[in-house]
Motif scaffolding. Structure first.
Motif, short mmCIF file in Angstrom:
data_model
loop_
_atom_site.label_atom_id
_atom_site.label_comp_id
_atom_site.label_asym_id
_atom_site.label_seq_id
_atom_site.Cartn_x
_atom_site.Cartn_y
_atom_site.Cartn_z
N VAL A 155 3.22 4.28 -10.25
CA VAL A 155 2.86 2.86 -10.54
C VAL A 155 1.34 2.81 -10.39
O VAL A 155 1.01 3.15 -9.35
N ASP A 156 0.43 2.37 -11.32
CA ASP A 156 -1.04 1.86 -10.97
C ASP A 156 -1.23 0.54 -10.41
O ASP A 156 -0.28 -0.14 -10.36
N GLY A 157 -2.36 0.44 -9.81
CA GLY A 157 -2.64 -0.68 -9.56
C GLY A 157 -2.29 -0.94 -7.81
O GLY A 157 -2.57 -2.26 -7.19
N ILE A 158 -1.58 -0.16 -7.16
CA ILE A 158 -1.34 -0.41 -5.78
C ILE A 158 -2.19 0.52 -4.93
O ILE A 158 -2.59 1.54 -5.12
N PRO A 159 -2.95 -0.26 -3.96
CA PRO A 159 -3.87 0.51 -3.09
C PRO A 159 -3.34 1.82 -2.35
O PRO A 159 -1.98 1.79 -2.08
N VAL A 160 -3.84 2.78 -2.16
CA VAL A 160 -3.37 4.25 -1.81
C VAL A 160 -4.21 4.44 -0.58
O VAL A 160 -5.58 4.72 -0.46
N LYS A 161 -3.63 4.81 0.59
CA LYS A 161 -4.36 5.39 1.71
C LYS A 161 -3.66 6.88 1.97
O LYS A 161 -2.42 7.10 2.04
N ILE A 162 -4.48 7.85 2.25
CA ILE A 162 -4.09 9.20 2.27
C ILE A 162 -4.49 9.74 3.82
O ILE A 162 -5.74 9.26 4.23
N TYR A 163 -3.65 10.32 4.59
CA TYR A 163 -3.98 10.62 5.92
C TYR A 163 -3.87 12.37 5.81
O TYR A 163 -2.79 12.91 5.28
N SER A 164 -4.84 12.97 6.41
CA SER A 164 -5.04 14.39 6.30
C SER A 164 -5.68 14.68 7.51
O SER A 164 -6.53 14.28 8.00
N ASP A 165 -5.21 15.98 8.08
CA ASP A 165 -5.96 16.55 9.29
C ASP A 165 -6.84 17.75 8.75
O ASP A 165 -7.56 18.23 9.53
N SER A 166 -7.42 17.69 7.47
CA SER A 166 -8.33 18.38 6.76
C SER A 166 -9.79 17.93 6.78
O SER A 166 -9.84 17.01 5.97
N LYS A 167 -10.54 18.42 7.93
CA LYS A 167 -11.89 18.05 7.71
C LYS A 167 -12.45 18.16 6.36
O LYS A 167 -13.45 17.35 5.79
N TYR A 168 -12.27 19.39 5.90
CA TYR A 168 -12.72 19.88 4.52
C TYR A 168 -12.36 18.90 3.32
O TYR A 168 -13.43 18.50 2.82
N VAL A 169 -11.13 18.39 3.26
CA VAL A 169 -10.92 17.29 2.52
C VAL A 169 -11.59 15.90 2.58
O VAL A 169 -12.09 15.32 1.82
N VAL A 170 -11.32 15.52 3.90
CA VAL A 170 -11.50 14.26 4.02
C VAL A 170 -13.03 14.16 4.25
O VAL A 170 -13.54 13.25 3.45
N ASP A 171 -13.87 15.06 4.73
CA ASP A 171 -15.35 14.83 4.63
C ASP A 171 -16.06 15.01 3.21
O ASP A 171 -16.90 14.26 2.85
N MET A 220 0.76 -1.21 -0.07
CA MET A 220 0.12 -0.11 -0.03
C MET A 220 0.83 1.26 0.00
O MET A 220 1.71 1.27 0.70
N ILE A 221 0.39 2.22 -0.90
CA ILE A 221 1.03 3.52 -0.77
C ILE A 221 0.39 4.35 0.16
O ILE A 221 -0.77 4.39 0.29
N LEU A 222 1.42 5.17 1.21
CA LEU A 222 0.64 5.87 2.26
C LEU A 222 1.05 7.37 1.83
O LEU A 222 2.21 7.37 1.43
N ILE A 223 0.32 8.20 1.95
CA ILE A 223 0.41 9.52 1.67
C ILE A 223 -0.10 10.54 2.93
O ILE A 223 -1.22 10.39 3.23
N TYR A 224 0.97 11.12 3.40
CA TYR A 224 0.57 12.00 4.59
C TYR A 224 0.64 13.39 3.94
O TYR A 224 1.51 13.88 3.17
N THR A 225 -0.25 14.27 4.23
CA THR A 225 -0.44 15.69 3.72
C THR A 225 -0.80 16.70 4.90
O THR A 225 -1.46 16.32 5.93
N ASP A 226 -0.37 17.93 4.52
CA ASP A 226 -0.92 19.23 5.35
C ASP A 226 -0.79 20.12 4.42
O ASP A 226 0.19 20.29 3.65
N GLY A 227 -1.50 21.36 4.79
CA GLY A 227 -1.47 22.65 4.33
C GLY A 227 -1.36 23.63 5.11
O GLY A 227 -1.69 23.63 6.34
N ALA A 228 -0.82 24.76 4.82
CA ALA A 228 -0.74 25.74 5.74
C ALA A 228 -0.92 27.30 5.18
O ALA A 228 -0.62 27.30 3.60
N ALA A 229 -1.63 28.26 5.70
CA ALA A 229 -1.54 29.50 5.32
C ALA A 229 -1.29 30.86 6.29
O ALA A 229 -1.82 30.33 7.41
#
Length: 151
Positions: A58-74, A1-10
């Protein structure tokens, strides 16, 4: 599985902003970040996810994204983006980024996991640092779609 962790700031909303993204697959790890001279926190949260997905080679590998953004996740997990799309994104913000995200979503079908921000989650803390450093950089890019819409 590909794990992606994200955050944004302004710094100000709108103001200069940035995103930070970490991709992990097996023993590989990659960090991404960029800063912009005028943008919003929500745009940076969403762009962090987009940039992470765009970096997958690479295609075909499951992806899981971790985000602290309710805006994006919800918006994704509760299916809001699909009703926004059906209504032509009428009265919605960040349409350019949502359209970009939807094509990536359809390709990778990522799972999302919301994480509490600033709560000691190591990758979330690192993404926050990447995003803040990018926002405070002397080499800020132009968020052209945002600046065009905000005029």
């Amino acid at each position: 599985m590909i794990l992606i962790y994200t955050d944004g700031a302004a710094k100000g909303n709108p103001g200069n902003g940035g995103y930070g993204t970490i991709l992990k697959y097996r023993q590989h790890e990659k960090e991404l970040s960029e800063g912009f001279r005028l943008t919003t926190n929500n745009r940076m949260e969403l762009l962090a996810v987009i940039k992470g997905l765009e970096a997958i080679k690479v295609d075909g590998i499951p992806v899981k994204i971790y985000s602290d953004s309710k805006y994006v996740v919800d918006a994704v997990t509760k299916g809001w983006i699909w009703s926004w799309q059906k209504k032509g994104f009428k009265d919605k913000k960040n349409v350019d980024l949502w359209k970009r995200y939807i094509s990536l979503h359809n390709k990778y079908k990522p799972q999302f996991q919301w994480v509490k921000g600033h709560a000691g989650h190591p990758e979330n803390e690192r993404c926050d640092q990447l995003a803040v450093d990018a926002a405070e950089s002397s080499k800020l890019l132009v968020d052209e779609a945002y600046e065009r819409e905000s005029k």
